[in-house]
Scaffold this active site. Structure first.
Site, PDB file in Angstrom:
ATOM      1  N   GLY A 124       0.958  -1.509   0.234  1.00 56.12           N
ATOM      2  CA  GLY A 124       0.198  -0.129   0.193  1.00 56.12           C
ATOM      3  C   GLY A 124       1.034   0.707   0.339  1.00 56.12           C
ATOM      4  O   GLY A 124       1.206   1.494  -1.063  1.00 56.12           O
ATOM      5  N   SER A 125       0.605   1.627   1.158  1.00 54.09           N
ATOM      6  CA  SER A 125       1.804   3.492   0.884  1.00 54.09           C
ATOM      7  C   SER A 125       3.643   2.840   1.443  1.00 54.09           C
ATOM      8  O   SER A 125       3.747   4.094   0.493  1.00 54.09           O
ATOM      9  CB  SER A 125       1.304   4.375   2.166  1.00 54.09           C
ATOM     10  N   GLU A 152       1.589   2.001  11.118  1.00 60.17           N
ATOM     11  CA  GLU A 152       0.758   0.971  10.681  1.00 60.17           C
ATOM     12  C   GLU A 152      -0.008   0.427  12.729  1.00 60.17           C
ATOM     13  O   GLU A 152      -0.863  -0.446  11.684  1.00 60.17           O
ATOM     14  CB  GLU A 152       2.361  -0.137  10.408  1.00 60.17           C
TER      15      GLU A 152
END
Length: 189
Positions: free
Chosen positions: A27-28, A99
């Site tokens: 993802g990021s 996260e």
């Protein structure tokens, strides 16, 4: 399970004593590597597929209006393409905080384009965390993304940056690209 997972991740000791560890990003982490790394390589993991099913209360949304960000969902036979970073264990503290909204460190086999593979780790937000939003149509996901923003910026930027990074790496993801198309239609209306 609470969506704040810092303490749980700090108890994961599988890679204690290692000088370096491979981290898989899907993802990021693909487009925003805000941590030191030794090496970065295209990679993939088997048995998982990328889905915008995780709520973001801390980065791309708020408690009352969460955004949607990527997580991985088990899917037999699936191959999720991304990027692997060789990092030192000192980076875990930063990543655990970044996260913290429902993501857990899990050990996984990471495959590289040259045919090699290494055991490493990945952060995955499973359906057991309280921020998990679950499945929705790609259009509904795009609508939520279009309306969401948080301390790290607009949710749409996360989606667009991820789609752009996947294209630059030559990686296909029908789910991400379909949401991006719906977002373009919504913004163009």
């Amino acid at each position: 399970m609470s969506h704040n997972t810092i303490a749980i991740n700090q108890r994961m000791d599988k890679f204690d004593g290692h000088h370096s560890v491979w981290l898989f990003g899907y993802g990021s982490l693909i487009f925003k590597a805000d941590f030191p790394f030794i090496e970065r390589r295209p990679a993939s993991i088997r048995g998982w597929t990328r889905r915008f099913w995780q709520g973001s209360h801390d980065h791309r949304g708020t408690e009352s209006a969460p955004g949607r960000v990527a997580t991985l969902v088990r899917e037999p036979g699936a191959l999720c393409a991304g990027v692997a970073y060789l990092i030192t264990p000192q980076v875990f503290a930063h990543l655990d905080h970044r996260e913290k909204n429902g993501y857990l460190r899990l050990a996984t086999e990471i495959s590289f384009n040259d045919g090699r593979s290494e055991e490493g780790l990945v952060y995955i937000a499973t359906e057991e965390n309280s921020a998990f939003l679950g499945a929705a149509s790609e259009r509904a996901i795009a609508q939520q993304i279009a309306a969401s923003h948080g301390p790290s910026g607009r949710n749409r930027d996360y989606l667009v940056d991820l789609a752009h990074a996947l294209r630059e790496l030559g990686m296909d993801d029908p789910h991400v690209f379909a949401i991006e198309r719906h977002l373009s239609e919504i913004e163009g209306a």
